[in-house]
Design a protein around this motif. Sequence first.
Motif, short mmCIF file in Angstrom:
data_model
loop_
_atom_site.label_atom_id
_atom_site.label_comp_id
_atom_site.label_asym_id
_atom_site.label_seq_id
_atom_site.Cartn_x
_atom_site.Cartn_y
_atom_site.Cartn_z
N UNK A 28 29.62 20.58 88.41
CA UNK A 28 28.69 19.52 88.78
C UNK A 28 27.89 19.10 87.56
N UNK A 29 28.42 18.13 86.82
CA UNK A 29 27.69 17.64 85.65
C UNK A 29 26.43 16.91 86.09
N UNK A 30 26.58 16.00 87.05
CA UNK A 30 25.42 15.35 87.67
C UNK A 30 25.70 15.12 89.15
N UNK A 31 24.63 15.13 89.93
CA UNK A 31 24.71 14.83 91.36
C UNK A 31 23.81 13.64 91.62
N UNK A 32 24.37 12.60 92.20
CA UNK A 32 23.58 11.41 92.51
C UNK A 32 23.03 11.55 93.94
N UNK A 33 23.38 10.64 94.82
CA UNK A 33 22.88 10.70 96.18
C UNK A 33 23.39 11.95 96.90
N UNK A 34 22.52 12.52 97.73
CA UNK A 34 22.90 13.61 98.64
C UNK A 34 22.45 13.19 100.03
N UNK A 72 16.41 20.06 95.97
CA UNK A 72 16.01 20.86 94.82
C UNK A 72 17.09 20.65 93.77
N UNK A 73 16.79 19.85 92.77
CA UNK A 73 17.82 19.52 91.77
C UNK A 73 18.19 20.72 90.91
N UNK A 74 17.29 21.65 90.75
CA UNK A 74 17.61 22.86 89.97
C UNK A 74 18.64 23.70 90.73
N UNK A 75 18.45 23.80 92.03
CA UNK A 75 19.36 24.61 92.85
C UNK A 75 20.54 23.80 93.38
N UNK A 76 20.57 22.50 93.11
CA UNK A 76 21.64 21.62 93.63
C UNK A 76 21.75 21.77 95.14
N UNK A 77 20.63 21.73 95.80
CA UNK A 77 20.57 21.96 97.24
C UNK A 77 19.81 20.82 97.91
N UNK A 78 20.31 20.41 99.06
CA UNK A 78 19.64 19.40 99.86
C UNK A 78 19.28 20.03 101.20
N UNK A 79 18.13 19.62 101.73
CA UNK A 79 17.62 20.18 102.98
C UNK A 79 17.39 19.05 103.98
N UNK A 80 17.46 19.40 105.25
CA UNK A 80 17.09 18.47 106.32
C UNK A 80 16.24 19.23 107.33
N UNK A 81 14.97 18.91 107.36
CA UNK A 81 14.07 19.49 108.35
C UNK A 81 14.04 18.57 109.56
N UNK A 82 14.40 19.09 110.70
CA UNK A 82 14.44 18.29 111.92
C UNK A 82 13.46 18.87 112.93
#
Length: 121
Positions: A28-34, A72-82
Amino acid sequence: QVQLVESGGGLVQAGGSLRLSCAVSGSTFTIADMGWYRQAPGKQRDLVAKISSGGSTNYADSVKGRSTISRDNVKSTVYLQMNNLKPEDTAVYYCNAAVRRFRWDNYGDYWGQGTQVTVSS
């Protein structure tokens, strides 16, 4: 190779809350939209929410005010709080990311395996 691994789905009563997580690993060189999408039985896969690398967000009207997407761009993680979940939120939730694997690569569209969210009435 790029992998997206979701977690946090489950069974919850109406009015309850869940937090979904999706970690991106591999080249993963770069991650755009998540983003997060969902698909209920017999229906198409629809956008729930998405977030740009800069933090701009977009939500489906059906979840606006009840859900928060973050990353969290450092962790390459996206969250969804519902929050305030409703039976109509029941679906398989899929994580999505636009990933450029190398400096010379084009962005590719990657998906997780899906996590089931079931909201009982």
